[in-house]
Design a protein around this motif. Structure first.
Motif, PDB file in Angstrom:
ATOM      1  N   LEU A   1      -3.904   2.539  -9.660  1.00 39.47           N
ATOM      2  CA  LEU A   1      -3.610   1.124  -9.445  1.00 39.47           C
ATOM      3  C   LEU A   1      -2.438   1.059  -8.467  1.00 39.47           C
ATOM      4  N   ALA A   2      -2.589   0.311  -7.401  1.00 36.91           N
ATOM      5  CA  ALA A   2      -1.521   0.201  -6.394  1.00 36.91           C
ATOM      6  C   ALA A   2      -1.130  -1.265  -6.257  1.00 36.91           C
ATOM      7  N   ASN A   3      -0.215  -1.715  -7.115  1.00 38.75           N
ATOM      8  CA  ASN A   3       0.222  -3.112  -7.034  1.00 38.75           C
ATOM      9  C   ASN A   3       1.573  -3.202  -6.335  1.00 38.75           C
ATOM     10  N   GLU A   4       2.171  -4.384  -6.337  1.00 41.80           N
ATOM     11  CA  GLU A   4       3.417  -4.579  -5.585  1.00 41.80           C
ATOM     12  C   GLU A   4       4.564  -3.747  -6.150  1.00 41.80           C
ATOM     13  N   ALA A   5       4.574  -3.506  -7.471  1.00 41.87           N
ATOM     14  CA  ALA A   5       5.628  -2.675  -8.072  1.00 41.87           C
ATOM     15  C   ALA A   5       5.555  -1.255  -7.522  1.00 41.87           C
ATOM     16  N   VAL A   6       4.333  -0.758  -7.341  1.00 39.83           N
ATOM     17  CA  VAL A   6       4.135   0.585  -6.785  1.00 39.83           C
ATOM     18  C   VAL A   6       4.579   0.611  -5.321  1.00 39.83           C
ATOM     19  N   MET A   7       4.157  -0.393  -4.557  1.00 42.07           N
ATOM     20  CA  MET A   7       4.526  -0.459  -3.143  1.00 42.07           C
ATOM     21  C   MET A   7       6.044  -0.521  -2.973  1.00 42.07           C
ATOM     22  N   ASP A   8       6.701  -1.310  -3.808  1.00 37.82           N
ATOM     23  CA  ASP A   8       8.160  -1.430  -3.729  1.00 37.82           C
ATOM     24  C   ASP A   8       8.845  -0.097  -4.041  1.00 37.82           C
ATOM     25  N   ALA A   9       8.319   0.612  -5.049  1.00 36.69           N
ATOM     26  CA  ALA A   9       8.911   1.900  -5.434  1.00 36.69           C
ATOM     27  C   ALA A   9       8.802   2.905  -4.288  1.00 36.69           C
ATOM     28  N   VAL A  10       7.645   2.914  -3.621  1.00 36.14           N
ATOM     29  CA  VAL A  10       7.458   3.824  -2.474  1.00 36.14           C
ATOM     30  C   VAL A  10       8.339   3.383  -1.312  1.00 36.14           C
ATOM     31  N   ARG A  11       8.372   2.100  -1.065  1.00 34.86           N
ATOM     32  CA  ARG A  11       9.144   1.541   0.055  1.00 34.86           C
ATOM     33  C   ARG A  11      10.639   1.869  -0.092  1.00 34.86           C
ATOM     34  N   ASN A  12      11.133   1.845  -1.326  1.00 33.29           N
ATOM     35  CA  ASN A  12      12.568   2.023  -1.568  1.00 33.29           C
ATOM     36  C   ASN A  12      12.975   3.481  -1.775  1.00 33.29           C
ATOM     37  N   PHE A  13      12.001   4.393  -1.756  1.00 38.36           N
ATOM     38  CA  PHE A  13      12.303   5.811  -1.999  1.00 38.36           C
ATOM     39  C   PHE A  13      12.880   6.437  -0.722  1.00 38.36           C
ATOM     40  N   GLU A  14      13.999   7.107  -0.858  1.00 42.08           N
ATOM     41  CA  GLU A  14      14.722   7.555   0.326  1.00 42.08           C
ATOM     42  C   GLU A  14      14.539   9.026   0.691  1.00 42.08           C
ATOM     43  N   ASP A  15      13.875   9.804  -0.169  1.00 38.46           N
ATOM     44  CA  ASP A  15      13.761  11.243   0.093  1.00 38.46           C
ATOM     45  C   ASP A  15      12.311  11.726   0.030  1.00 38.46           C
ATOM     46  N   PRO A  16      11.439  11.216   0.919  1.00 35.19           N
ATOM     47  CA  PRO A  16      10.021  11.566   0.843  1.00 35.19           C
ATOM     48  C   PRO A  16       9.738  13.058   0.979  1.00 35.19           C
ATOM     49  N   HIS A  17      10.661  13.813   1.604  1.00 32.64           N
ATOM     50  CA  HIS A  17      10.442  15.255   1.752  1.00 32.64           C
ATOM     51  C   HIS A  17      10.464  15.989   0.411  1.00 32.64           C
ATOM     52  N   LEU A  18      10.993  15.329  -0.620  1.00 30.67           N
ATOM     53  CA  LEU A  18      11.074  15.969  -1.940  1.00 30.67           C
ATOM     54  C   LEU A  18       9.747  15.955  -2.694  1.00 30.67           C
ATOM     55  N   LEU A  19       8.806  15.105  -2.283  1.00 31.51           N
ATOM     56  CA  LEU A  19       7.565  14.924  -3.026  1.00 31.51           C
ATOM     57  C   LEU A  19       6.341  15.286  -2.211  1.00 31.51           C
ATOM     58  N   GLU A  20       5.432  16.041  -2.823  1.00 29.67           N
ATOM     59  CA  GLU A  20       4.146  16.349  -2.206  1.00 29.67           C
ATOM     60  C   GLU A  20       3.072  15.566  -2.947  1.00 29.67           C
ATOM     61  N   LEU A  21       2.272  14.784  -2.218  1.00 26.68           N
ATOM     62  CA  LEU A  21       1.314  13.883  -2.849  1.00 26.68           C
ATOM     63  C   LEU A  21      -0.127  14.257  -2.515  1.00 26.68           C
ATOM     64  N   TYR A  22      -1.010  14.000  -3.490  1.00 30.90           N
ATOM     65  CA  TYR A  22      -2.463  14.129  -3.309  1.00 30.90           C
ATOM     66  C   TYR A  22      -3.043  12.802  -3.762  1.00 30.90           C
ATOM     67  N   HIS A  23      -3.819  12.147  -2.897  1.00 29.93           N
ATOM     68  CA  HIS A  23      -4.208  10.751  -3.149  1.00 29.93           C
ATOM     69  C   HIS A  23      -5.661  10.541  -2.725  1.00 29.93           C
ATOM     70  N   VAL A  24      -6.519  10.221  -3.690  1.00 30.67           N
ATOM     71  CA  VAL A  24      -7.912   9.911  -3.362  1.00 30.67           C
ATOM     72  C   VAL A  24      -8.308   8.566  -3.968  1.00 30.67           C
ATOM     73  N   ILE A  25      -9.263   7.910  -3.314  1.00 33.90           N
ATOM     74  CA  ILE A  25      -9.775   6.616  -3.773  1.00 33.90           C
ATOM     75  C   ILE A  25     -11.240   6.515  -3.351  1.00 33.90           C
ATOM     76  N   GLY A  26     -12.047   5.841  -4.149  1.00 34.92           N
ATOM     77  CA  GLY A  26     -13.467   5.720  -3.850  1.00 34.92           C
ATOM     78  C   GLY A  26     -13.789   4.484  -3.022  1.00 34.92           C
ATOM     79  N   THR A  27     -14.714   4.636  -2.079  1.00 31.46           N
ATOM     80  CA  THR A  27     -15.095   3.502  -1.230  1.00 31.46           C
ATOM     81  C   THR A  27     -15.823   2.420  -2.030  1.00 31.46           C
ATOM     82  N   GLY A  28     -16.345   2.781  -3.206  1.00 29.89           N
ATOM     83  CA  GLY A  28     -17.039   1.805  -4.040  1.00 29.89           C
ATOM     84  C   GLY A  28     -16.144   1.106  -5.053  1.00 29.89           C
ATOM     85  N   GLU A  29     -14.826   1.334  -4.964  1.00 34.08           N
ATOM     86  CA  GLU A  29     -13.908   0.765  -5.961  1.00 34.08           C
ATOM     87  C   GLU A  29     -13.446  -0.633  -5.550  1.00 34.08           C
ATOM     88  N   THR A  30     -14.413  -1.530  -5.439  1.00 32.95           N
ATOM     89  CA  THR A  30     -14.107  -2.894  -4.987  1.00 32.95           C
ATOM     90  C   THR A  30     -14.075  -3.898  -6.132  1.00 32.95           C
TER      91      THR A  30
END
Length: 240
Positions: free
Chosen positions: A155-184
């Protein structure tokens, strides 16, 4: 030659942060020995990952073929969908306490109990849907504790977007992110339906702009274990 199988042990853990006892499912690989060091994979929706995701079997295969480093998988089952929403959803009543449990109670217990690397990049949070959401938010809050995060259709809501937006050290985290094209039109825990793919595309765009190390892909499928299970092998290969 048949693959050697790891074992799954059950633990009961008393959480002060959540004021309750939780069940833990711990996968130890076939080669487990206190003489080795292990990376941790901590799974929200823990029973689902073992039963529907068959993550133990996937790990058996990858470890048996020397395709990934040594890992221990810790699954945290939820009691029911209401319990799941309380703990995983950014608006859930126990959301803050659950993240505190992960960082301040579960990690010290696992580091005492098993021969772990005891550093951020030795610990990966994984989750599907809301489980992916709380995994990301926990990693953003405690990047020195959790250095990797696997999100399957979060789930990617505004709280998630804000948390990512405000994070200052992206080099500390390695992410793996998948989503389905049918998830409408995904049924959500509050009884409604939501479009997951467009917010996830926006999340991916923001993750890229911030400079996080990230694997991203859109798979052809919907919001079900049929697709998350099929994705698990690649997820573990990418991260380990």
């Amino acid at each position: 030659m048949s693959l050697r199988k790891g074992t799954i042990k059950e633990y009961m853990f008393k959480s002060e942060a959540l004021a309750e006892e939780l069940e833990l499912l711990v996968y130890l690989p076939a080669n487990y020995s206190p003489l080795y060091k292990y990376s941790l994979v901590i799974a929200q929706d823990g029973r689902d990952y073992f039963q529907m995701g068959r993550i133990g079997r996937v790990a058996d295969e990858l470890l048996g073929n020397d395709e990934i480093e040594n890992i221990i998988i810790v699954g945290i089952p939820y009691k029911d969908r209401f319990d799941r929403r309380r703990k995983y959803h950014p608006d859930g009543e126990q959301h803050i306490a659950y993240i505190r449990f992960l960082a301040h109670e579960l990690v010290p217990f696992l580091d005492d109990e098993f021969p772990t690397f005891q550093m951020g990049h030795g610990r990966t949070l994984i989750g599907d849907s809301l489980g992916g959401t709380v995994s990301l938010l926990a990693a953003l809050q405690y990047p020195h504790t959790f250095g990797k995060c696997i999100m399957q259709s979060p789930l990617a809501n505004e709280a998630v977007m804000d948390a990512v937006r405000n994070f200052e050290d992206p080099h500390l985290l390695e992410l793996y992110h998948v989503i389905g094209t049918g998830e409408t039109d995904v049924p959500t825990t509050d009884g409604n339906k939501a479009n997951f793919i467009e917010p996830n595309r926006e999340l991916h765009k923001l993750i890229n702009q911030k400079g996080f190390p990230c694997f991203y892909e859109e798979f052809e499928g919907n919001h079900t274990w049929k697709y998350w299970q099929a994705d698990l092998k690649r997820a573990l290969l990418e991260m380990f």
